[in-house]
Design a protein around this motif. Structure first.
Motif, mmCIF file in Angstrom:
data_model
loop_
_atom_site.group_PDB
_atom_site.id
_atom_site.type_symbol
_atom_site.label_atom_id
_atom_site.label_comp_id
_atom_site.label_asym_id
_atom_site.label_seq_id
_atom_site.Cartn_x
_atom_site.Cartn_y
_atom_site.Cartn_z
ATOM 1 N N THR A 157 13.145 50.807 30.708
ATOM 2 C CA THR A 157 13.072 51.735 31.688
ATOM 3 C C THR A 157 12.476 51.508 32.973
ATOM 4 O O THR A 157 11.151 51.166 33.112
ATOM 5 N N ASP A 158 13.146 51.637 33.994
ATOM 6 C CA ASP A 158 12.558 51.460 35.495
ATOM 7 C C ASP A 158 13.261 52.598 36.405
ATOM 8 O O ASP A 158 13.988 53.441 35.946
ATOM 9 N N ARG A 159 13.006 52.401 37.667
ATOM 10 C CA ARG A 159 13.419 53.520 38.597
ATOM 11 C C ARG A 159 14.832 53.729 38.650
ATOM 12 O O ARG A 159 15.686 54.569 39.015
ATOM 13 N N ARG A 160 15.530 52.426 38.071
ATOM 14 C CA ARG A 160 17.142 52.450 38.221
ATOM 15 C C ARG A 160 17.834 53.030 36.962
ATOM 16 O O ARG A 160 18.815 53.307 37.020
ATOM 17 N N HIS B 278 7.389 46.152 36.430
ATOM 18 C CA HIS B 278 7.538 47.527 36.863
ATOM 19 C C HIS B 278 8.478 48.055 36.040
ATOM 20 O O HIS B 278 9.376 48.796 36.596
#
Length: 320
Positions: free
Chosen positions: A43-46, A30
């Protein structure tokens, strides 16, 4: 305003960090992968993190990963291996090139499996890993199979006694998962996850999944050989533990896969597999980096690549 991504000079393999200095395996899910100079950006939601490409050995791409062409270009130049897998590596879908450009492991595997004496020696070596306190160097394959069968049956009995899960033998229909008993369903799911991880390690290091020493005739023969080293320690105990804690409505397959996934991560099984694979193929100290290309000669041995060879006369005076 657009952001300019600076290009970096392709690294020579001789300049790359040695395998022992790299992050052995990096699993991602993800996330979006791109390139920034000589680093892979994740790059992720964090947020965003940059990973130096030369520090990667094997990159495992799990569900929900998007990767750009620029990122793959850098990964390829850095000599890292890429394997597309299921959640936490419990499935293997596809893979890129091996970790480095050396065919040392593959050549060793092909040489060992092509000779009856060396093939038997490797098979004994794999069985010896399962019987560390017993010398099996003189046993035939039939004796080894019998000894291993007795060991596995005892592992099943011990797991049954420990968890209270009834055991009546390993029976299953590969074409009908639901037809099996709960414990046989759990074992099937656990072993399938283990095969996926074993496959990933084998291809990432450049060996062949099809050149087996005990199993033969299947394109995953060596995967089955290799995975058998870990069933008694990993998947069999997990399968029995999962069945012992089942509640109505549980999905046995999913619950087992998740338990095996956690064991893969917590137990650092992949790192153990890397060392074991090299040990099995007798290549523990043969860690080779760089472009190593030679020409094969039936009489002169290995010859230099990239040389313009002149005509010569053979032993009969014939010009070649």
């Amino acid at each position: 305003m657009s952001h300019k991504i600076a290009g970096a000079k392709n690294a020579d393999l001789t300049e790359l960090g040695r395998v022992r200095d790299r992050i052995s395996f990096l699993y991602l899910e993800h996330a979006a992968l791109n390139r920034q100079d000589s680093a892979i950006t994740v790059t992720d939601r964090r947020g965003v993190v940059a990973v130096p490409a030369a520090m990667l050995a094997v990159l495992l791409l799990g569900p929900g990963v998007e990767v750009t062409h620029r990122a793959m270009e850098l990964i390829g130049d850095s000599g890292a291996s890429v394997v597309w897998v299921g959640e936490r590596g419990v499935r293997q879908y596809a893979h890129g090139r091996a970790l480095n450009h050396s065919a040392a492991l593959l050549a060793a595997q092909a040489r060992l499996v092509s000779n009856q004496r060396s093939r038997l020696a490797v098979a004994r070596r794999m069985y010896q890993m399962r019987f560390p306190d017993t010398d099996v160097s003189k046993l035939s394959m039939a004796a080894l199979r019998g000894k291993e069968g007795a060991r596995v049956r005892q592992v099943y009995r011990d797991a049954s006694a420990k968890t209270g899960v009834a055991w009546a033998g390993r029976t299953y229909d590969p074409d009908d998962f639901e037809a099996g008993t709960p414990i046989n369903q759990a074992l099937t799911a656990a072993h399938a996850a283990l095969y996926g991880l074993a496959y990933s390690v084998i291809v990432a290091l450049g060996a062949s999944p099809g050149l087996g020493f005990v199993h033969t005739g299947h394109d995953l023969s060596f995967v089955y050989d290799f995975a058998d080293l870990y069933k008694a320690d990993v998947t069999i105990p997990i399968a029995f533990s999962v069945v012992a804690t089942l509640v109505p409505g549980d999905d046995i397959g999913r619950k087992t896969r998740l338990a095996v996934r956690d064991a893969f991560v917590d137990g650092k099984l992949m790192l153990r597999m890397v060392a074991d694979l090299k040990r099995v193929l007798g290549q523990t100290d043969a860690e080779r980096e760089g472009d190593i290309v030679n020409l094969w000669d039936d009489k002169l041995g290995l010859q230099k690549f990239g040389v313009s060879y002149r005509e010569f006369e053979d032993e009969r005076g014939n010009r070649q």
